[in-house]
Scaffold this motif. Sequence first.
Motif, mmCIF file in Angstrom:
data_model
loop_
_atom_site.group_PDB
_atom_site.id
_atom_site.type_symbol
_atom_site.label_atom_id
_atom_site.label_comp_id
_atom_site.label_asym_id
_atom_site.label_seq_id
_atom_site.Cartn_x
_atom_site.Cartn_y
_atom_site.Cartn_z
ATOM 1 N N THR A 139 0.734 -1.252 0.121
ATOM 2 C CA THR A 139 0.044 -0.028 -0.071
ATOM 3 C C THR A 139 0.738 1.238 0.153
ATOM 4 O O THR A 139 0.923 2.076 -0.890
ATOM 5 C CB THR A 139 -1.070 -0.195 1.079
ATOM 6 O OG1 THR A 139 -0.214 -0.268 2.346
ATOM 7 C CG2 THR A 139 -2.031 -1.171 0.996
ATOM 8 N N LEU A 155 2.497 3.605 6.095
ATOM 9 C CA LEU A 155 1.137 3.715 6.148
ATOM 10 C C LEU A 155 0.534 4.038 7.436
ATOM 11 O O LEU A 155 0.716 3.132 8.317
ATOM 12 C CB LEU A 155 0.204 2.629 5.331
ATOM 13 C CG LEU A 155 -1.112 3.020 5.075
ATOM 14 C CD1 LEU A 155 -1.463 3.801 4.163
ATOM 15 C CD2 LEU A 155 -1.834 1.420 4.753
ATOM 16 N N GLU A 167 -2.405 3.803 9.019
ATOM 17 C CA GLU A 167 -3.595 2.861 9.411
ATOM 18 C C GLU A 167 -2.567 1.624 9.869
ATOM 19 O O GLU A 167 -2.963 0.947 11.130
ATOM 20 C CB GLU A 167 -4.446 2.365 8.584
ATOM 21 C CG GLU A 167 -5.390 3.563 8.361
ATOM 22 C CD GLU A 167 -4.970 4.693 7.255
ATOM 23 O OE1 GLU A 167 -5.535 5.582 6.956
ATOM 24 O OE2 GLU A 167 -3.483 4.752 6.809
ATOM 25 N N ALA A 214 -5.136 -4.402 8.970
ATOM 26 C CA ALA A 214 -5.098 -2.789 8.864
ATOM 27 C C ALA A 214 -4.938 -2.520 7.189
ATOM 28 O O ALA A 214 -5.586 -1.512 6.662
ATOM 29 C CB ALA A 214 -4.433 -2.102 9.807
ATOM 30 N N ASN A 215 -4.010 -3.362 6.960
ATOM 31 C CA ASN A 215 -3.351 -3.071 5.503
ATOM 32 C C ASN A 215 -4.557 -3.719 4.521
ATOM 33 O O ASN A 215 -4.900 -3.117 3.484
ATOM 34 C CB ASN A 215 -2.179 -4.086 5.047
ATOM 35 C CG ASN A 215 -1.379 -3.532 4.032
ATOM 36 O OD1 ASN A 215 -1.418 -2.236 3.624
ATOM 37 N ND2 ASN A 215 -0.902 -4.556 3.356
ATOM 38 N N TYR A 250 -7.411 -1.043 4.332
ATOM 39 C CA TYR A 250 -6.885 0.037 3.832
ATOM 40 C C TYR A 250 -7.249 -0.273 2.199
ATOM 41 O O TYR A 250 -7.843 0.348 1.247
ATOM 42 C CB TYR A 250 -5.784 0.657 4.095
ATOM 43 C CG TYR A 250 -5.317 1.787 3.418
ATOM 44 C CD1 TYR A 250 -5.678 2.919 3.993
ATOM 45 C CD2 TYR A 250 -4.877 1.939 2.000
ATOM 46 C CE1 TYR A 250 -5.375 4.245 3.613
ATOM 47 C CE2 TYR A 250 -4.513 3.002 1.590
ATOM 48 C CZ TYR A 250 -4.533 4.339 2.318
ATOM 49 O OH TYR A 250 -4.299 5.531 1.532
ATOM 50 N N GLU A 296 -10.887 -0.524 1.133
ATOM 51 C CA GLU A 296 -11.611 0.362 1.404
ATOM 52 C C GLU A 296 -11.347 1.712 0.371
ATOM 53 O O GLU A 296 -12.229 2.548 -0.110
ATOM 54 C CB GLU A 296 -11.547 1.101 2.604
ATOM 55 C CG GLU A 296 -12.114 0.469 4.005
ATOM 56 C CD GLU A 296 -11.641 0.589 5.261
ATOM 57 O OE1 GLU A 296 -10.741 1.714 5.330
ATOM 58 O OE2 GLU A 296 -11.908 -0.186 6.048
ATOM 59 N N HIS A 297 -10.107 1.602 -0.180
ATOM 60 C CA HIS A 297 -9.574 2.572 -1.194
ATOM 61 C C HIS A 297 -9.567 2.053 -2.603
ATOM 62 O O HIS A 297 -8.686 2.632 -3.428
ATOM 63 C CB HIS A 297 -8.318 3.239 -0.579
ATOM 64 C CG HIS A 297 -8.326 3.959 0.631
ATOM 65 N ND1 HIS A 297 -8.356 3.496 1.707
ATOM 66 C CD2 HIS A 297 -8.207 5.256 0.815
ATOM 67 C CE1 HIS A 297 -8.564 4.252 2.640
ATOM 68 N NE2 HIS A 297 -8.404 5.465 2.009
ATOM 69 N N THR A 302 -0.654 2.438 -3.974
ATOM 70 C CA THR A 302 -1.210 3.794 -4.167
ATOM 71 C C THR A 302 -0.537 4.618 -4.975
ATOM 72 O O THR A 302 -0.884 5.926 -4.855
ATOM 73 C CB THR A 302 -1.228 4.390 -2.626
ATOM 74 O OG1 THR A 302 0.075 4.217 -2.219
ATOM 75 C CG2 THR A 302 -2.193 3.613 -1.713
#
Length: 429
Positions: free
Chosen positions: A51, A55, A57, A310-311, A314, A317-318, A404
């Motif tokens: 990601t 990061l 998060e 968490a990864n 993320y 969600e993105h 990202t």
Amino acid sequence: MLARQRVVLPDWLALYYDRPIEITHGEGRHVWDAEGRRYLDFFGGILTTMTAHALPEVTKAVAEQAGRILHTSTLYLNRPMTELAERIAALSGIPDGRVFFTTSGTEANDTALLLATAHRGSNQVLAMRNSYHGRSFAAIGITGNASWAATSLSPLRTFYLHGGVRHRGPFAGLGDEEFIAACVADLRDTLAQTRGNVAALIAEPVQGVGGFTSGPDGLFAAFREVLAEHGILWISDEVQTGWGRTGDHFWGWQAHAAAGPPDMLTFAKGIGNGMSVGGVVARAEVMNCLDVNSVSTFGGSPVTMAAGLANLGYLLEHDLQGNARRVGALLRDRVREAAAGVDIVREVRGRGLMIGVEVVRPGSGEPSAEAASLVLEAAREQGLLIGKGAGPGGTALRIAPPLTLTAAEAEEGAEMLGRALAEAATALT
């Protein structure tokens, strides 16, 4: 640091660059070395920083879990491990999928081989030519790339199939349908050379160390029809292709979806965003075939599981798979434009944010490890980190930024790579 490392670490531990760099910190898609120089990272620690560097998060989840407890082992109930297993099993597409966590992709593939051979009662395995599945004794035994096979000894009897490389080999001149048909015929002929009861086929949907090469979509679906006739398991090695990196699909096997999901898939690298996470998803019948006790001391660590949760959250969600598709297509186009007319470039290929550049000696078309090394060095001087050493002779460059990556960064990186390719071409001529 280089002198100290050479005294205490193995000579065979590879280092990039004539003057190796020490990376001290990172943020987003950039890292910094010990001299304070910033680089655009197009390799992500071998496709592992999925990601972004640092990061928030993920770092927050790791810090909070570390403040509670670092380690327990699988002998105790583990909430983060169970929650991550639930999410991965649901995403895998494997019916009644069970998940076993490891600390690396090598260990994940080792576990899959253990399960397959135990379930089938056979040590015979099918693998792809030009493949790589890790550095353990068993994983090296199924590696079809001589540059990465440290020993010819193996606990497995391995048969290698055609199909992992589209642009090279006896079937390269065929159309996709004819190519698949020829590879299926090769599979049937190979099975005739075995003693029957082959345990599994293990294959990367896109070969990673092999130079981001792949056969046509649908190849493994055609293989699966033959495998099913014999009860042979299909293991999809998703260590590099998983989590949406290829853009069009969340898993690499989905490019062959007519076959349905594999019996097992292995994963690692990107899910931990730098933390040591790997694992296997398998049908319950296969996963539960072991009739002995087993544990994992470090697989499923509360801290690494918190990072993975968490990864993964993320990423979903993105819509980083969508970003890999969109920005990856832009990057691939820009790299092709930058490489146009540069006579050391044979091919630019790939899917999503998984792009390979095959380089050759000018005027000959012969693979050139020297050209690859020159481009790697020149890119570093431009401020761009890429990978190399993939495929036979180490002649492919690997580009795999964090998912990202922005469009502006893709444009910037392609320009730097274009200058590096031109500089290497000039040096060779």
